[in-house]
Scaffold this motif. Structure first.
Motif, PDB file in Angstrom:
ATOM      1  N   GLN A 193     -14.989   3.224  -1.283  1.00 47.41           N
ATOM      2  CA  GLN A 193     -15.990   3.696  -0.364  1.00 47.41           C
ATOM      3  C   GLN A 193     -15.600   5.199   0.469  1.00 47.41           C
ATOM      4  OE1 GLN A 193     -17.577   0.648   2.127  1.00 47.41           O
ATOM      5  NE2 GLN A 193     -17.420  -0.789   0.551  1.00 47.41           N
ATOM      6  N   LEU A 194     -14.233   5.230   0.903  1.00 44.74           N
ATOM      7  CA  LEU A 194     -13.871   6.389   1.668  1.00 44.74           C
ATOM      8  C   LEU A 194     -13.212   7.266   0.668  1.00 44.74           C
ATOM      9  CD1 LEU A 194     -12.785   4.542   4.854  1.00 44.74           C
ATOM     10  CD2 LEU A 194     -15.104   5.150   3.960  1.00 44.74           C
ATOM     11  N   GLY A 195     -13.179   7.146  -0.537  1.00 42.97           N
ATOM     12  CA  GLY A 195     -12.293   7.969  -1.447  1.00 42.97           C
ATOM     13  C   GLY A 195     -10.854   8.250  -0.896  1.00 42.97           C
ATOM     14  N   LEU A 196     -10.297   7.153  -0.446  1.00 44.43           N
ATOM     15  CA  LEU A 196      -8.715   7.369  -0.242  1.00 44.43           C
ATOM     16  C   LEU A 196      -7.967   7.303  -1.262  1.00 44.43           C
ATOM     17  CD1 LEU A 196      -9.059   4.666   2.754  1.00 44.43           C
ATOM     18  CD2 LEU A 196      -8.947   7.167   2.957  1.00 44.43           C
ATOM     19  N   ASP A 197      -6.614   8.003  -1.484  1.00 52.13           N
ATOM     20  CA  ASP A 197      -6.001   8.157  -2.425  1.00 52.13           C
ATOM     21  C   ASP A 197      -4.643   7.135  -2.293  1.00 52.13           C
ATOM     22  OD1 ASP A 197      -4.599   8.975  -4.745  1.00 52.13           O
ATOM     23  OD2 ASP A 197      -3.631  10.749  -3.851  1.00 52.13           O
ATOM     24  N   TRP A 198      -4.897   5.866  -2.204  1.00 53.20           N
ATOM     25  CA  TRP A 198      -4.142   4.859  -1.812  1.00 53.20           C
ATOM     26  C   TRP A 198      -3.885   4.152  -3.352  1.00 53.20           C
ATOM     27  CZ3 TRP A 198      -6.096   1.675   2.782  1.00 53.20           C
ATOM     28  CH2 TRP A 198      -6.094   2.499   3.985  1.00 53.20           C
ATOM     29  N   LYS A 199      -2.730   3.876  -3.557  1.00 50.24           N
ATOM     30  CA  LYS A 199      -2.152   2.780  -4.413  1.00 50.24           C
ATOM     31  C   LYS A 199      -1.977   1.248  -3.760  1.00 50.24           C
ATOM     32  CE  LYS A 199       1.203   1.713  -8.051  1.00 50.24           C
ATOM     33  NZ  LYS A 199       2.397   2.058  -8.637  1.00 50.24           N
ATOM     34  N   ILE A 200      -2.977   0.427  -4.197  1.00 46.59           N
ATOM     35  CA  ILE A 200      -2.812  -0.880  -3.433  1.00 46.59           C
ATOM     36  C   ILE A 200      -2.482  -1.928  -4.777  1.00 46.59           C
ATOM     37  CG2 ILE A 200      -4.365  -2.776  -2.286  1.00 46.59           C
ATOM     38  CD1 ILE A 200      -6.235  -0.027  -1.585  1.00 46.59           C
ATOM     39  N   MET A 221      -0.403  -8.217   8.225  1.00 42.58           N
ATOM     40  CA  MET A 221       0.220  -7.130   9.103  1.00 42.58           C
ATOM     41  C   MET A 221      -0.052  -5.755   8.278  1.00 42.58           C
ATOM     42  SD  MET A 221       3.957  -6.719  10.445  1.00 42.58           S
ATOM     43  CE  MET A 221       3.831  -7.781  11.854  1.00 42.58           C
ATOM     44  N   THR A 222       0.155  -5.820   6.622  1.00 39.01           N
ATOM     45  CA  THR A 222      -0.002  -4.777   5.988  1.00 39.01           C
ATOM     46  C   THR A 222      -1.327  -4.400   6.072  1.00 39.01           C
ATOM     47  OG1 THR A 222       1.826  -5.465   4.666  1.00 39.01           O
ATOM     48  CG2 THR A 222       0.448  -4.044   3.743  1.00 39.01           C
ATOM     49  N   VAL A 245       5.262   3.759   2.409  1.00 38.83           N
ATOM     50  CA  VAL A 245       4.748   2.502   1.854  1.00 38.83           C
ATOM     51  C   VAL A 245       4.718   1.543   2.839  1.00 38.83           C
ATOM     52  CG1 VAL A 245       5.399   0.443   0.161  1.00 38.83           C
ATOM     53  CG2 VAL A 245       5.869   2.885  -0.391  1.00 38.83           C
ATOM     54  N   LEU A 246       3.411   0.585   3.025  1.00 37.74           N
ATOM     55  CA  LEU A 246       3.343  -0.381   3.586  1.00 37.74           C
ATOM     56  C   LEU A 246       3.614  -1.820   2.866  1.00 37.74           C
ATOM     57  CD1 LEU A 246       0.536   0.699   6.036  1.00 37.74           C
ATOM     58  CD2 LEU A 246       2.908   0.554   6.553  1.00 37.74           C
ATOM     59  N   CYS A 247       4.653  -2.504   3.370  1.00 39.28           N
ATOM     60  CA  CYS A 247       4.635  -4.036   2.776  1.00 39.28           C
ATOM     61  C   CYS A 247       5.467  -5.049   3.540  1.00 39.28           C
ATOM     62  CB  CYS A 247       5.316  -3.853   1.379  1.00 39.28           C
ATOM     63  SG  CYS A 247       5.576  -5.424   0.490  1.00 39.28           S
ATOM     64  N   TYR A 248       4.642  -5.814   4.531  1.00 39.87           N
ATOM     65  CA  TYR A 248       5.276  -6.696   5.144  1.00 39.87           C
ATOM     66  C   TYR A 248       5.412  -8.159   4.679  1.00 39.87           C
ATOM     67  CZ  TYR A 248       4.908  -2.597   8.413  1.00 39.87           C
ATOM     68  OH  TYR A 248       4.955  -1.378   9.153  1.00 39.87           O
ATOM     69  N   LYS A 249       6.314  -8.784   5.273  1.00 38.93           N
ATOM     70  CA  LYS A 249       6.342 -10.416   4.748  1.00 38.93           C
ATOM     71  C   LYS A 249       4.782 -11.081   5.182  1.00 38.93           C
ATOM     72  CE  LYS A 249      11.127 -10.946   5.800  1.00 38.93           C
ATOM     73  NZ  LYS A 249      12.261 -11.510   6.606  1.00 38.93           N
ATOM     74  N   SER A 250       3.768 -10.418   6.403  1.00 35.77           N
ATOM     75  CA  SER A 250       2.683 -10.724   6.469  1.00 35.77           C
ATOM     76  C   SER A 250       1.577 -10.093   5.704  1.00 35.77           C
ATOM     77  CB  SER A 250       2.629 -10.884   7.800  1.00 35.77           C
ATOM     78  OG  SER A 250       1.159 -10.913   8.185  1.00 35.77           O
ATOM     79  N   VAL A 285       0.680  -1.030  -0.077  1.00 40.37           N
ATOM     80  CA  VAL A 285       0.069   0.168  -0.063  1.00 40.37           C
ATOM     81  C   VAL A 285       1.010   1.167  -0.044  1.00 40.37           C
ATOM     82  CG1 VAL A 285      -1.976   1.251   1.137  1.00 40.37           C
ATOM     83  CG2 VAL A 285      -1.787  -1.269   1.335  1.00 40.37           C
ATOM     84  N   THR A 286       0.721   2.102  -1.036  1.00 43.98           N
ATOM     85  CA  THR A 286       1.397   3.216  -1.089  1.00 43.98           C
ATOM     86  C   THR A 286       0.663   4.275  -0.900  1.00 43.98           C
ATOM     87  OG1 THR A 286       2.993   2.315  -2.719  1.00 43.98           O
ATOM     88  CG2 THR A 286       3.111   4.757  -2.268  1.00 43.98           C
ATOM     89  N   PHE A 287       0.868   5.246  -0.055  1.00 43.31           N
ATOM     90  CA  PHE A 287       0.312   6.477   0.348  1.00 43.31           C
ATOM     91  C   PHE A 287       0.455   7.937  -0.416  1.00 43.31           C
ATOM     92  CE2 PHE A 287       0.272   3.585   4.020  1.00 43.31           C
ATOM     93  CZ  PHE A 287      -1.038   3.480   4.219  1.00 43.31           C
ATOM     94  N   PRO A 288      -0.564   8.959  -0.340  1.00 45.24           N
ATOM     95  CA  PRO A 288      -0.076  10.039  -1.066  1.00 45.24           C
ATOM     96  C   PRO A 288       1.304  10.691  -0.463  1.00 45.24           C
ATOM     97  CG  PRO A 288      -2.536  10.054  -0.371  1.00 45.24           C
ATOM     98  CD  PRO A 288      -1.767   8.892   0.315  1.00 45.24           C
ATOM     99  N   ASP A 289       1.850  10.437   0.482  1.00 45.96           N
ATOM    100  CA  ASP A 289       2.951  11.153   1.169  1.00 45.96           C
ATOM    101  C   ASP A 289       4.065  10.541   0.741  1.00 45.96           C
ATOM    102  OD1 ASP A 289       2.803   9.018   2.840  1.00 45.96           O
ATOM    103  OD2 ASP A 289       2.512  10.362   4.617  1.00 45.96           O
ATOM    104  N   GLY A 290       4.087   9.292  -0.084  1.00 48.09           N
ATOM    105  CA  GLY A 290       4.925   8.506  -0.418  1.00 48.09           C
ATOM    106  C   GLY A 290       5.297   7.099   0.472  1.00 48.09           C
TER     107      GLY A 290
END
Length: 236
Positions: free
Chosen positions: A100-107, A33-34, A25-30, A18-23
């Motif tokens: 649904q929430l209008g989030l600016d995420w890259k998934i 967890m992400t 990044v969440l990416c765990y082995k689990s 998951v990449t957020f607008p501020d740059g």
């Protein structure tokens, strides 16, 4: 016997990213967890807006489903998410929540990501919120979390009394004879209590009940905790 490369690829763990607008990044082995940490960034005040089910139950709830108790993970303010799903299902769930929430995420979901260490990086923690309700008879209710305090205060005030007087939260009955809304908790035989999502909402609801029913309750919310652990409360 050589291993077929296609078989090997299919067996590789699929990760979420998951990449957020501020740059950030969440990416765990689990993937779980992400998934959980991404949801934690949303904020409890918006969880009620998520209209998504898993196994015919709300994906995000203030109730721990007995059947899925090992997969119900806390995401803040007494809310939980059911993580009984694979990486691809979590990907689709996050995409739906984003829309649904209008989030600016890259998934993204895939097997070729470089995950971070499974240890969650240290972040500035939100101050833990806590309610305390004092009754004129000297009873003081201050549980470990605001949900329990709210529930026990409602029980002390009287479930049947509140139903009879038509107590409401946000324009709907506070207590119903059947489960009608997400986030309700069973508080007695055929009695379901609406739990306001945020601590400040619980506090406001109790104050309205106190004023309407002339209960003279003292309802306070913890503002902070000093280094020695002494609780400090402030009226809100």
């Amino acid at each position: 016997m050589p291993v077929d490369e296609n078989v090997r690829q299919r067996r590789m763990r699929r990760l979420l990213r998951v990449t957020f607008p501020d740059g950030k990044v969440l990416c765990y082995k689990s993937a779980t967890m992400t998934f959980v940490e991404a949801l934690q960034t949303i904020g409890a005040e918006r969880f009620q807006e998520v209209k998504l089910e898993s196994y015919h139950l709300p994906l995000i709830s203030q109730e721990i489903y007995p059947r899925f108790k090992d997969w119900m993970k806390p995401i803040g303010e007494g809310w939980y998410v059911n993580t009984q799903s694979d990486s691809d299902q979590k990907y689709m769930q996050l995409v739906s929540i984003k829309q649904q929430l209008g989030l600016d995420w890259k998934i993204e979901v895939g097997s070729d990501f470089s995950p971070s260490d499974d240890k969650v990086p240290q972040r500035k923690k939100r101050e833990a919120q806590r309610l305390m309700v004092k009754f004129p008879d000297g009873t003081c209710i201050c549980e470990a979390n605001p949900v329990n305090t709210f529930v026990h205060a409602i029980e002390k005030i009287g479930v049947e009394t509140l139903m009879r007087k038509g107590a409401q939260y946000s324009g709907k009955p506070l207590i119903t004879p059947t489960k009608q809304y997400n986030g309700q908790i069973e508080i007695g035989d055929k009695r379901w209590l609406v739990i306001p999502p945020q601590t400040k909402d619980k506090l406001k609801t109790l104050k309205i009940i106190s004023a309407t029913m002339r209960l003279n309750l003292e309802i306070i919310q913890r503002a902070n905790q000093n280094q020695e652990g002494t609780l400090k409360f402030s009226n809100e």
